[in-house]
Design an enzyme around this catalytic site. Structure first.
Site, mmCIF file in Angstrom:
data_model
loop_
_atom_site.group_PDB
_atom_site.id
_atom_site.type_symbol
_atom_site.label_atom_id
_atom_site.label_comp_id
_atom_site.label_asym_id
_atom_site.label_seq_id
_atom_site.Cartn_x
_atom_site.Cartn_y
_atom_site.Cartn_z
ATOM 1 N N ASP A 150 37.189 45.904 24.661
ATOM 2 C CA ASP A 150 36.498 45.270 25.958
ATOM 3 C C ASP A 150 36.919 45.791 27.279
ATOM 4 O O ASP A 150 36.094 45.784 28.141
ATOM 5 C CB ASP A 150 36.576 43.886 25.605
ATOM 6 N N ARG B 264 11.767 39.099 25.846
ATOM 7 C CA ARG B 264 11.063 38.418 24.620
ATOM 8 C C ARG B 264 10.218 37.534 24.808
ATOM 9 O O ARG B 264 9.129 36.861 24.246
ATOM 10 C CB ARG B 264 12.084 38.304 23.576
ATOM 11 N N HIS C 161 37.098 49.914 31.303
ATOM 12 C CA HIS C 161 37.550 49.686 32.724
ATOM 13 C C HIS C 161 38.884 50.180 33.305
ATOM 14 O O HIS C 161 38.915 50.618 34.259
ATOM 15 C CB HIS C 161 37.392 48.139 33.020
ATOM 16 N N HIS D 183 30.902 48.382 35.778
ATOM 17 C CA HIS D 183 30.891 47.765 37.351
ATOM 18 C C HIS D 183 32.127 47.794 38.040
ATOM 19 O O HIS D 183 32.108 47.654 39.266
ATOM 20 C CB HIS D 183 30.415 46.507 37.258
ATOM 21 N N LYS E 118 27.507 48.026 29.128
ATOM 22 C CA LYS E 118 28.495 47.797 27.798
ATOM 23 C C LYS E 118 28.396 46.952 27.028
ATOM 24 O O LYS E 118 27.536 45.815 27.205
ATOM 25 C CB LYS E 118 29.871 47.710 28.577
ATOM 26 N N LYS F 265 43.256 37.753 28.866
ATOM 27 C CA LYS F 265 42.604 36.316 29.242
ATOM 28 C C LYS F 265 43.694 35.299 29.148
ATOM 29 O O LYS F 265 44.570 35.287 28.716
ATOM 30 C CB LYS F 265 41.878 35.978 27.918
#
Ligand code: NAD
Length: 489
Positions: free
Chosen positions: A235, A51, A240, A178, A148, A336
């Site tokens: 997520d 942009r 994955h 990935h 994703k 996490k």
């Protein structure tokens, strides 16, 4: 051993979102590394499209900064960087409006491979796909790469698939995950299907259970708002961990061909049993910001919502209802702010049927550990006699195959997942990309799990930052006489 660089055809690669974070950290430095490896043919072009209105010279300066920040200095010389920058162009475009599209149309050549990387939010995918056609930019053989998240449930994934399908055929769509580009993940297929050793043992008769762990030390700070709408299940697990599970569990494809491989992965997803609520543990990290400073914030502080019920950790037991795996649980865990940054698949084999050594203390089951990070590689633990005159005592030794060591200097230079996958796009090889039906099947399995949490107002358990997750996650295995593999600091 010298790694071969497989040549690709001359290409025009457009990176929509070329000024964004993913392009800066992964895509642009990755392309530079492939350039240094000699894999980018002369006359190819990389075109940033985003942009921000800026001249090409400014975008080239931006690319140079990304290279300096993310590429090892040994791979950089001003001459090489300069030649690479000559391949770079920039066009300011508005995905939703008409600005820039005619200019892009003039730039793109019809007689080279065309690839369009959608490194923008998913809400723009449809706009980009439509504009590429409206302005007659994409040829019939053009490829699009989409990032994703691919939907947030089955319905949105179906809508996204339909939007892309309106302009591109499935053979043109590269849904990137990935994890599938990692050297070890591909090696998993080589180990399974190019050796006679493992396949006879690769089933419920010999495998006690499988553990897949993707542990991160970072929290969600910085992307808290996005993450709060997503959570570990959406997520990480739906994409994955599910892909890793498929590669472990799938049957041998009839040949190493994109659709043959993806057909087998799809069969695994379809064979997954629904997960019982007792077989899942969700967690949220609790930092100690008051004691340790703002970097040790809790999940609730990071997402700025004290009532958030989103999980930053999930552990679950997954069962596959087919002849090969009936009776062998797959335990998946990701989170996490855990103790270490580590991704591992562990195939834990069963005990020997009868121990001729009696109740030997040092005995451990054989484990094939496949490490995705750090130190990509595989280790097979085997029992041997403890050396020395102390009688027949057993000890465990690792048969270690660290790729960096086994492959010498070239091994230490394993291409990053993004580099490899982008080159696969240029080559037109979809093996390591998710097909639309795979993604939908994965959501069809995930949706009821999340719907159940929502219906019950399920609140995740808390866990200390720097730990291995909530206590209850340990129990998931303990109650079945098993234990999680250690997450190393
Ligand atoms: P970002 O916000 O840093 O960059 C967004 C890019 O999109 C910018 O270049 C911006 O100019 C461009 N853009 C926004 N609106 C536009 C419009 N109307 N027209 C044209 N261009 C427009 O995002 P990011 O972190 O680079 O992520 C890009 C995509 O990759 C997202 O789908 C994200 O989910 C996915 N992804 C990112 C990461 C990561 O590490 N950053 C990892 C995995 C997946």
């Amino acid at each position: 051993m010298v790694s071969r660089v497989i040549p690709v055809d001359r290409f025009d690669l457009v990176i929509f979102g070329g000024t964004g974070d993913l392009a800066r950290r992964k895509i642009l430095p990755g392309l530079y590394r492939r350039f240094v490896a000699g894999q980018i043919p002369e006359g190819s072009r990389i075109i940033g499209a985003a942009r921000t209105d800026m001249p090409t010279a400014d975008f080239r300066a931006h690319v140079e900064e990304a290279i300096v920040e993310f590429v090892a200095s040994a791979k950089r010389s001003s001459e090489l960087v300069g030649t690479f920058l000559d391949t770079i162009e920039y066009v300011a475009i508005d995905a939703k409006g008409d600005a820039g599209w005619e200019e892009l149309a003039k730039l793109i050549r019809a007689d080279v491979v065309q690839a369009f990387y959608f490194s923008v939010g998913p809400s723009l995918f449809g706009h980009l796909a439509e504009k590429l056609h409206r302005y007659s930019i994409a040829s019939d053989d053009a490829r699009i790469v989409v990032e994703k998240p691919f939907g947030r449930d089955l319905k949105t994934a179906q809508e996204l698939n339909a939007t892309l399908a309106a302009h591109f055929s499935e053979s043109q769509i590269y849904r990137i995950d990935h994890y599938l580009g990692k050297e070890t993940v591909q090696n998993l297929m080589a180990v399974r299907f190019a050796n006679i050793l493992f396949e006879p043992l690769w089933n419920a008769r010999h495998v006690d259970h499988v553990q897949i762990t993707v542990a991160e030390t970072v929290g969600v700070g910085g992307r808290g708002t996005y993450y709060d709408r997503s959570g570990a299940m959406r997520d990480m697990v739906q994409n994955h961990l599910m892909q890793l599970l498929c590669l472990i569990a799938m049957e041998a494809p009839y040949r190493f061909d994109p659709d043959a491989v993806r057909d087998e992965k799809l069969k695994v997803i379809r064979a997954l049993l629904p997960v019982a609520p007792d077989d899942i543990v969700r967690g949220q990290y609790r930092g100690q910001a008051r004691k340790n400073g703002p970097d040790d914030a809790s999940f609730l502080e990071d997402v700025e919502d004290p009532s958030s019920k989103t999980e930053s950790f999930v552990a679950l037991k997954v069962e596959i209802a087919n002849w090969r795996w009936k009776g062998t649980p797959f335990y998946l865990r990701t989170g996490k702010r855990l103790r270490g940054r580590e991704s591992e698949i562990a195939i834990v084999f069963k005990e020997v049927p009868h121990s001729i050594f009696g109740e030997e203390e040092g005995w451990r089951e054989n484990v094939l550990s496949i490490r995705l990070q750090p130190n990509e590689g595989m280790t097979l633990s085997v029992m041997i006699k403890e050396p020395g005159p102390g009688g027949m005592r057993l000890t465990e030794v690792p048969l270690d195959m660290s790729f960096a060591e086994a492959l010498g200097e070239e091994g230490a230079d394993i291409p990053d997942a993004y580099e490899r996958l982008i080159m696969d796009v240029i080559r037109g090889n979809q093996t390591l990309f998710m097909r639309g039906d795979e993604v939908e099947a994965a959501w069809a399995w995930t949706d009821p799990i999340i719907a159940d949490w929502d219906a019950r107002g399920d609140k995740p358990k808390t866990y200390d930052s720097g730990s291995s997750g909530p206590e209850d996650a340990l129990m998931l295995l303990h109650r079945e006489g098993r234990r999680w593999r250690e997450i190393h600091e």
